[in-house]
Scaffold this motif. Structure first.
Motif, PDB file in Angstrom:
ATOM      1  N   ASP A 218       0.927  -1.322   0.287  1.00  0.00           N
ATOM      2  CA  ASP A 218      -0.318  -0.288  -0.250  1.00  0.00           C
ATOM      3  C   ASP A 218       1.072   1.084  -0.100  1.00  0.00           C
ATOM      4  O   ASP A 218       0.646   1.895   0.382  1.00  0.00           O
ATOM      5  CB  ASP A 218      -1.166  -0.187   0.931  1.00  0.00           C
ATOM      6  N   GLY A 219       1.844   1.158  -0.066  1.00  0.00           N
ATOM      7  CA  GLY A 219       3.295   2.848  -0.498  1.00  0.00           C
ATOM      8  C   GLY A 219       3.238   2.914   1.405  1.00  0.00           C
ATOM      9  O   GLY A 219       4.331   3.731   0.899  1.00  0.00           O
ATOM     10  N   THR A 220       3.060   2.356   2.710  1.00  0.00           N
ATOM     11  CA  THR A 220       4.337   2.605   3.462  1.00  0.00           C
ATOM     12  C   THR A 220       5.141   2.131   3.450  1.00  0.00           C
ATOM     13  O   THR A 220       5.116   0.569   3.414  1.00  0.00           O
ATOM     14  CB  THR A 220       2.377   2.096   4.573  1.00  0.00           C
ATOM     15  N   VAL A 221       5.976   2.768   4.118  1.00  0.00           N
ATOM     16  CA  VAL A 221       7.092   2.167   5.031  1.00  0.00           C
ATOM     17  C   VAL A 221       7.307   1.781   6.486  1.00  0.00           C
ATOM     18  O   VAL A 221       6.577   2.440   7.162  1.00  0.00           O
ATOM     19  CB  VAL A 221       8.503   3.584   4.858  1.00  0.00           C
ATOM     20  N   LYS A 222       7.276   0.420   6.606  1.00  0.00           N
ATOM     21  CA  LYS A 222       7.652  -0.279   7.488  1.00  0.00           C
ATOM     22  C   LYS A 222       8.948  -1.456   7.532  1.00  0.00           C
ATOM     23  O   LYS A 222       9.604  -0.876   7.318  1.00  0.00           O
ATOM     24  CB  LYS A 222       6.747  -2.076   7.306  1.00  0.00           C
ATOM     25  N   THR A 223       9.429  -0.685   9.491  1.00  0.00           N
ATOM     26  CA  THR A 223      10.733  -1.423   9.808  1.00  0.00           C
ATOM     27  C   THR A 223      10.514  -2.169  10.241  1.00  0.00           C
ATOM     28  O   THR A 223       9.742  -2.479  10.915  1.00  0.00           O
ATOM     29  CB  THR A 223      11.171  -0.172  11.113  1.00  0.00           C
ATOM     30  N   ILE A 224      11.607  -2.816   9.509  1.00  0.00           N
ATOM     31  CA  ILE A 224      11.227  -4.889   9.896  1.00  0.00           C
ATOM     32  C   ILE A 224      12.408  -5.196  10.733  1.00  0.00           C
ATOM     33  O   ILE A 224      13.954  -4.428  10.077  1.00  0.00           O
ATOM     34  CB  ILE A 224      11.140  -5.651   9.276  1.00  0.00           C
ATOM     35  N   ALA A 225      12.555  -5.620  12.419  1.00  0.00           N
ATOM     36  CA  ALA A 225      13.873  -5.867  13.002  1.00  0.00           C
ATOM     37  C   ALA A 225      14.172  -7.492  12.232  1.00  0.00           C
ATOM     38  O   ALA A 225      13.660  -8.242  12.588  1.00  0.00           O
ATOM     39  CB  ALA A 225      14.163  -6.038  14.485  1.00  0.00           C
ATOM     40  N   TRP A 226      15.217  -7.788  11.493  1.00  0.00           N
ATOM     41  CA  TRP A 226      16.010  -9.065  11.058  1.00  0.00           C
ATOM     42  C   TRP A 226      17.216  -9.425  11.784  1.00  0.00           C
ATOM     43  O   TRP A 226      17.847  -9.252  12.418  1.00  0.00           O
ATOM     44  CB  TRP A 226      16.235  -8.932   9.752  1.00  0.00           C
TER      45      TRP A 226
END
Length: 486
Positions: A218-226
Motif C-alpha cells: 500500500d506504499g507505507t514504509v515499515k521497519t523490520i528488525a531482522w
C-alpha cells in the motif's frame, strides 16, 4: 529495546526447539544461558542443570578437564570453539559428539556471547533417518509463526515467504517467491537497497535485530528488525534465512520522542536567551532565528525568518521555499511581527506542507515567548524613563527652590533700597540716593542672570553649568552691603 530483544529471543528459542541438533547459547563469559530439547536429550541433563558451567557434568571425566580448558581459552579471547568429546547420559553408553560455537558481537563490536551446536551420536542419526519429514515439519511450523520469515536459495532468489510476511507487507508468497525482482519490490529505493545489500555481504548470515525499512504494497514504509541464524542452523534448500519482527510503531515512537526532545531543548535555550537580558531585542531575535532550525525534522533544510516590526532577522543560510509555517507575534491584541519557518522539501508540492502538528505548536510557543520578551523589554524601558523623569523632577524642585530664594532675596533688597531712595530724594540727598540706585541696578542684574539660568534649564532639561567655588569674603561683603542701611 529490551522488551523487543526479549521477544526476538523467545522466537529464537521457539525455532531452535524444533531443530534436529543440540543448540545452546551463552553469555560473554561462556556461561550457558539456554539449551534446546535436543541438547538435553543428548547430554542427559535438564536445561536448568546445564546453566552456567553445569553442562560440563555431562562429559565423561576423562574429557572434562581438556574441554573445559579449551572452552575457557576460546571465551577468554573471543574466538570460535570446536571440540570433540564423549557424553555419558545416565544409564547409557558414552557417545562421541562434536560441539561448535561462534562468538556474537554487540553493535559496538564487543563480545555479546556464543551460539553453538552439538552434533553426533545415535540420537542425531535417528533424526537424519527421518530428516526429510523433520525438515518439512520445521518449515510448516515456521510458516505459521507470527514472525516474518524469508529464505533465499543459492542464486539469491526468494524461496520462502510466510503468512506473517504476507500480513505485514501485503505481498503474497505467489507474488514474491521465485520472483527475481522481489528485493526491488520490497525495497524500491535503489540507493537504499544497494547500500543495505552491501552491508549484508559484510555482515554475513549472523546478526540480531538489524532494522531494514521496506515498502509495503500500500506504499507505507515499515521497519523490520531482522535476525539471521542460518549460519548456525542451516536448513537444506535454503542458502540463507532469517526472521523479522515489525518495529515500525516503536521506531515512530522513538522518532517522535527525539523530535519532542529537540523542541523542548529549543524552548529551554530560548528561555535562557530571554532570561539573560543581555543586549537588545535585535540581538535576541537574531539569536532566536539561528536557534530555531535545530528544533525541526530536517535542520539542514530549514530556514527561519523573524520580522519585527520593520526589521528582518534570518538564519544563515536562508532559503525561502513554498513550504512555509508562520506564527504571529501578538502584543496587547495587536500583531507586531511574525516568525516564519521554511523547509526545502524538493520533489514535493506546495500542498504537501511537510510539518508535524507539534512543530506548529512549537512555533506558536516561540512567538508567544518573543512577545513576552518584547513586553518585558518595553516595561523595562518605561521603568527607566520613569526613573529618569523622577530624577529630573527632583532636580527641578531643587532648582525651583534655589531660584525662589535667589529671586526673593534681591526683590527684598530692591524694595528696601527703593524706599530708602524715596526718603533721600525727599531730603534732597541726591548723591546718597544715586548710590542706592546703583545697588538697585546691581540687584536687578543679578535677578536677570537668575532668569537666564532658568530659561537655560527649560531648554536643556537639566543643569549643565557645573558648580564653581565662590570667594567667601566677597559673599560676606555683598551681605553686609545689602544690610548696611538697616
Amino acid at each position: 529495546m529490551t522488551a523487543h530483544r526479549n521477544e526476538g529471543e523467545r522466537w529464537f528459542e521457539a525455532l531452535t526447539e524444533m531443530a534436529p541438533v543440540g543448540l545452546f547459547r551463552t553469555d560473554a563469559a561462556g556461561r550457558y544461558l539456554y539449551v534446546n530439547r535436543r541438547w538435553c536429550a543428548m547430554a542427559g541433563l535438564s536445561a536448568q542443570e546445564a546453566r552456567g558451567d553445569g553442562w560440563l557434568a555431562a562429559l565423561v571425566p576423562e574429557d572434562r578437564a581438556r574441554v573445559a580448558a579449551a572452552w575457557q581459552e576460546a571465551t577468554l579471547h573471543g574466538r570460535s570453539f570446536q571440540a570433540e568429546f564423549r557424553l555419558r547420559a545416565a544409564g547409557k553408553a558414552a557417545t562421541r559428539v562434536q560441539a561448535v560455537a561462534t562468538p556474537l558481537s554487540t553493535a559496538a563490536g564487543g563480545l555479546n556471547g556464543y551460539v553453538g551446536s552439538l552434533t553426533g551420536g545415535p540420537a542425531l542419526r535417528r533424526a537424519g533417518e527421518g530428516g526429510q519429514a523433520g525438515e518439512e515439519q520445521l518449515r510448516a511450523i515456521i510458516a505459521q509463526m507470527p514472525v516474518i520469515l524469508d529464505a533465499f536459495d543459492a542464486n539469491g532468489i526468494l524461496c520462502a515467504w510466510n503468512q506473517e510476511g504476507e500480513r505485514v507487507t501485503g505481498y503474497t508468497a505467489e507474488e514474491l517467491v521465485g520472483n527475481p525482482q522481489a528485493m526491488e519490490i520490497l525495497y524500491p529505493d535503489a540507493d537504499y537497497r544497494n547500500a543495505m545489500m552491501a552491508a549484508w555481504k559484510e555482515r554475513g548470515d549472523d546478526y540480531y535485530d538489524w532494522e531494514w525499512d521496506l515498502t509495503a504494497k500500500d506504499g507505507t514504509v515499515k521497519t523490520i528488525a531482522w535476525s539471521n541464524i542460518s549460519s548456525r542452523v542451516p536448513i537444506p534448500g535454503w542458502s540463507t534465512w532469517g526472521v523479522g519482527v515489525e518495529t515500525t510503531a516503536r521506531r515512530q515512537a522513538e522518532r517522535a520522542l527525539q523530535e519532542r526532545v529537540k523542541e523542548l531543548s529549543c524552548l529551554y535555550a530560548l528561555s535562557q536567551l530571554i532570561a539573560r537580558r543581555a543586549g537588545t531585542l535585535e540581538l535576541l531575535f537574531q539569536e532566536a532565528a539561528a536557534l530555531l532550525p535545530g528544533a525541526f525534522q530536517e535542520p539542514g533544510a530549514t530556514s527561519v525568518r523573524i520580522v519585527f516590526p520593520d526589521r528582518i532577522f534570518q538564519s544563515v543560510p536562508f532559503q525561502e521555499t513554498p513550504w512555509r509555517l508562520s506564527s504571529a507575534i501578538i502584543l496587547q491584541h495587536e500583531e507586531v511581527g511574525h516568525v516564519e519557518v521554511f523547509v526545502d522539501a524538493s520533489g514535493g508540492s506546495p500542498e504537501t506542507k511537510p510539518f508535524l502538528p507539534e512543530e506548529g505548536q512549537l512555533l506558536d510557543e516561540v512567538a508567544s515567548r518573543l512577545a513576552e520578551a518584547v513586553e518585558h523589554a518595553r516595561a523595562r524601558h518605561d521603568e527607566a524613563l520613569l526613573q529618569e523623569l523622577g530624577a529630573k523632577t527632583q532636580e527641578l524642585e531643587r532648582f525651583a527652590h534655589t531660584i525662589s530664594h535667589d529671586l526673593r532675596t534681591p526683590l527684598t533688597i530692591i524694595g528696601g533700597f527703593a524706599r530708602r531712595v524715596q526718603v533721600l530724594l525727599a531730603r534732597g540727598e541726591l548723591a546718597k540716593a544715586a548710590e542706592h540706585l546703583d545697588r538697585v541696578m546691581a540687584m536687578a542684574r543679578q535677578m536677570e542672570q537668575r532668569l537666564l539660568d532658568l530659561l537655560e534649564l527649560a531648554r536643556q532639561g537639566h543643569i549643565v553649568r557645573p558648580a564653581v567655588p565662590v570667594p567667601f569674603a566677597d559673599l560676606v561683603h555683598e551681605v553686609v552691603t545689602a544690610l548696611s542701611d538697616r
